[in-house]
Design a protein around this motif. Structure first.
Motif, PDB file in Angstrom:
ATOM      1  N   UNK A 449       0.853  -1.201   0.000  1.00 49.52           N
ATOM      2  CA  UNK A 449       0.000   0.000   0.000  1.00 49.52           C
ATOM      3  C   UNK A 449       0.881   1.240   0.000  1.00 49.52           C
ATOM      4  N   UNK A 450       0.790   2.045  -1.041  1.00 51.01           N
ATOM      5  CA  UNK A 450       1.625   3.247  -1.178  1.00 51.01           C
ATOM      6  C   UNK A 450       0.919   4.455  -0.548  1.00 51.01           C
ATOM      7  N   UNK A 451       1.568   5.612  -0.543  1.00 53.77           N
ATOM      8  CA  UNK A 451       0.852   6.815  -0.089  1.00 53.77           C
ATOM      9  C   UNK A 451      -0.453   7.073  -0.854  1.00 53.77           C
ATOM     10  N   UNK A 452      -0.515   6.638  -2.123  1.00 51.73           N
ATOM     11  CA  UNK A 452      -1.767   6.812  -2.880  1.00 51.73           C
ATOM     12  C   UNK A 452      -2.861   5.890  -2.343  1.00 51.73           C
ATOM     13  N   UNK A 453      -2.463   4.714  -1.859  1.00 52.69           N
ATOM     14  CA  UNK A 453      -3.429   3.794  -1.226  1.00 52.69           C
ATOM     15  C   UNK A 453      -4.021   4.448   0.011  1.00 52.69           C
ATOM     16  N   UNK A 454      -3.147   5.051   0.824  1.00 54.32           N
ATOM     17  CA  UNK A 454      -3.622   5.751   2.026  1.00 54.32           C
ATOM     18  C   UNK A 454      -4.520   6.919   1.651  1.00 54.32           C
ATOM     19  N   UNK A 460      -6.194  10.695   3.318  1.00 48.70           N
ATOM     20  CA  UNK A 460      -5.082  11.526   3.800  1.00 48.70           C
ATOM     21  C   UNK A 460      -4.477  12.252   2.599  1.00 48.70           C
ATOM     22  N   UNK A 461      -4.384  13.601   2.652  1.00 49.24           N
ATOM     23  CA  UNK A 461      -4.038  14.389   1.465  1.00 49.24           C
ATOM     24  C   UNK A 461      -2.723  13.991   0.801  1.00 49.24           C
ATOM     25  N   UNK A 462      -1.703  13.619   1.604  1.00 48.10           N
ATOM     26  CA  UNK A 462      -0.404  13.238   1.041  1.00 48.10           C
ATOM     27  C   UNK A 462      -0.015  11.807   1.426  1.00 48.10           C
ATOM     28  N   UNK A 463      -1.026  10.979   1.694  1.00 52.52           N
ATOM     29  CA  UNK A 463      -0.750   9.584   2.008  1.00 52.52           C
ATOM     30  C   UNK A 463      -0.124   9.362   3.364  1.00 52.52           C
ATOM     31  N   UNK A 464      -0.327  10.330   4.278  1.00 45.39           N
ATOM     32  CA  UNK A 464       0.278  10.245   5.611  1.00 45.39           C
ATOM     33  C   UNK A 464      -0.602   9.421   6.545  1.00 45.39           C
ATOM     34  N   UNK A 465       0.017   8.822   7.587  1.00 42.95           N
ATOM     35  CA  UNK A 465      -0.725   8.042   8.583  1.00 42.95           C
ATOM     36  C   UNK A 465      -1.220   8.907   9.731  1.00 42.95           C
TER      37      UNK A 465
END
Length: 543
Positions: A449-454, A460-465
């Motif tokens: 799962x990449x930042x785009x998955x997130x 999440x705007x930039x794929x952040x947790x």
């Protein structure tokens, strides 16, 4: 109306439901729970974000609160006394493994056993961590005090003199730890937990780090039955008060009346949209989504909102590998502890080199892996999924490396995107095989799962947790006091990670602060008083 069903949204809704409010929670995803949701692929159940939680010991205030929010139905399984292990270097070569022990005394005493001759440095680290920890109440105080009083306190410059938390908030983790010891391995072990809030040591506030160390001092817990149980047992509390929780109900915008007050939301329904009106709107969508995507332009332009946006930046993107395995925990040698794996002991240097890499080089420079086995931590797993096991591996990844495909449909981003993801997955698994060699040849499911998955599943705007960046600027008294539950738009409130801090416990504090602001009463005091009353009438309930 609450937009978002993460723990910040669900807990705020449940607190209001306990106070007699009818609350409607709307979630864009089909699965409820935000980072607390679980998903199933090829017969394997995976958690998305809850790996372990501190402060859940019997008798603690936060355990009591969670019991109240779930009517005592959510059970917690303790992790072993050695809940974290730090691997510096190759686990099959010359690398070293250090163990982190629970217990206020044991945590530091066991560090001294592993680092003989470093007692003075460890004692000073303990003193600083405890000193900063005592001031953590400042977070709630500055957000719950009347605005003029909070502003007066921050402008007076008295806080750094009176409060160690405020004083140490301006010092980086690297600066403090480097000043304690020249031993590179001890420096690394004292800093190891920075991935749990997502900021490299030279940019992390020592006070933020202290919050996490204190959080796990009494040990770590995992929800029995998996993270999905958190939402499963909170939702009935909301529904019993006449409210409801709906998935696949994406909020498109927040509605304002003629006076500029929030009065409801517009929700997408198929190709159309439906307006739902309510006297109070709460957003658990994060500050950037709330202000930049959901608010109309005239509200977004308000000076107070612009000021808050300029104080914060998005956090670093995350990359997760989900592994489904044939075989039991015993057969595969999996452990119910979390491994923090670093290729060397200069944690800041390896992080900086990685984040400065091109996307072609990045997979060869992965600076850390958080390796955990949800199936090994859950005592109900073997009964529910006999003969199967799972691993989740987490690291950082820059959103910019994957941004090229952000407008492509999920599962249809093309071969180049899948190939880039595969380079990360392959590099990560080569290290994981060294930790758990018996899993080779037993993999039945493997997905990255990449930042785009997130971005797609968690919005999440930039794929952040962990929402907005948890660096030094966010821990300054002015930023804490400025970002409050009540916004510049009347009747619009914030909850969750961005209001307080990241992670399950940080988002839960955001919910308490949000509900306290709406109800105009200090719910921390109410929960503590209720706990005392129940203890007096029935000692078991108070525990």
């Amino acid at each position: 109306i609450v937009g978002g069903s993460g723990i910040g949204g669900l807990a705020a809704a449940a607190l209001l439901a306990k106070a007699g409010w009818r609350v409607l929670v709307l979630e864009q995803h089909g699965k409820l729970g935000g980072c607390c949701h679980t998903f199933t692929e090829k017969g394997f159940e995976f958690d998305t974000g809850i790996h372990y939680v501190g402060q859940m010991q019997e008798g603690s205030l936060m355990r009591f609160l969670v019991d109240q929010l779930t009517d005592g139905q959510l059970e917690w399984a303790p992790l072993p006394a050695t809940y974290d292990a730090v691997v510096l270097g190759d686990p099959q070569g010359s690398g070293k493994t250090f163990h982190i022990h629970s217990g206020e005394r044991e945590y530091f005493w066991r560090l001294k056993e592993q680092f003989p001759g470093e007692a003075a440095a460890i004692d000073e680290f303990q003193r600083l961590v405890k000193s900063a920890g005592r001031g953590v109440v400042l977070l709630g105080i500055l957000k719950l005090l009347p605005r003029f009083l909070a502003r007066l306190l921050t402008c007076s410059r008295l806080l750094p003199r009176l409060c160690s938390f405020s004083q140490l908030a301006s010092r980086s983790l690297k600066e403090v730890v480097d000043g304690l010891t020249p031993n590179p391995e001890l420096r690394a072990v004292l800093s190891y937990i920075f991935p749990t809030y997502g900021v490299l040591p030279s940019k992390a506030s020592f006070s933020m780090h202290s919050i996490l160390v204190n959080h796990f001092l009494h040990g770590a817990w995992y929800p029995k039955g998996g993270a999905g149980e958190i939402a499963f047992h909170t939702i009935p509390v909301i529904r019993r008060a006449g409210g409801n929780v709906f998935g696949k109900a994406p909020v498109q915008r927040i509605l304002l009346d003629a006076q500029g007050r929030a009065c409801g939301v517009s929700v997408r329904k198929g190709q159309d949209s439906v307006d739902i009106l309510a006297p109070v709107v709460i957003s658990d969508a994060g500050i950037f989504n709330t202000y930049e995507r959901l608010l109309p332009a005239e509200a977004r332009a308000l000076p107070e909102i612009q000021s808050q946006l300029h104080m914060l930046a998005p956090g670093e993107g995350g990359f997760t590998v989900f592994v489904g395995l044939s075989g039991s925990r015993e057969e595969l040698g999996l452990e119910p502890i979390n491994y923090f794996m670093f290729p060397g002991n200069d944690l800041d240097g390896i992080m900086q080199r990685y984040l400065a890499s091109s996307r072609e080089e990045a997979a060869n420079n992965i600076p850390l892996l958080f390796v955990t086995s949800p199936s090994a931590k859950d005592p109900t797993w073997e009964m529910r999924h006999p003969g199967k096991s799972t691993l989740a591996i987490v690291t950082f990844a820059r959103y910019e490396w994957f941004e090229e495909w952000k407008d492509k449909q999920v599962h249809k981003r093309g071969d180049d995107y899948e190939d880039l993801k595969k380079t990360f997955v392959d590099a990560i698994m080569q290290t994981v095989y060294k930790l758990y060699p018996r899993i080779e040849g037993r993999i039945e499911y493997l997905s990255g799962g990449s930042p785009l998955t997130n971005q797609h599943y968690l919005a999440s705007p930039h794929g952040e947790f962990y929402g907005a960046d948890h660096g030094i600027p966010r821990l300054q008294a002015e930023a804490i006091a400025t970002l409050r539950a009540d916004t510049a738009v009347p009747n619009l409130y914030l909850t969750g990670q961005d209001l307080c801090l990241g992670g399950f416990m940080g988002a839960l504090q955001g919910a308490i602060i949000c509900a306290s602001t709406i109800l105009k009463r200090n719910l921390y005091a109410d929960v503590a008083w209720l706990k005392l009353r129940l203890q007096a009438t029935d000692p078991k309930k108070g525990d």
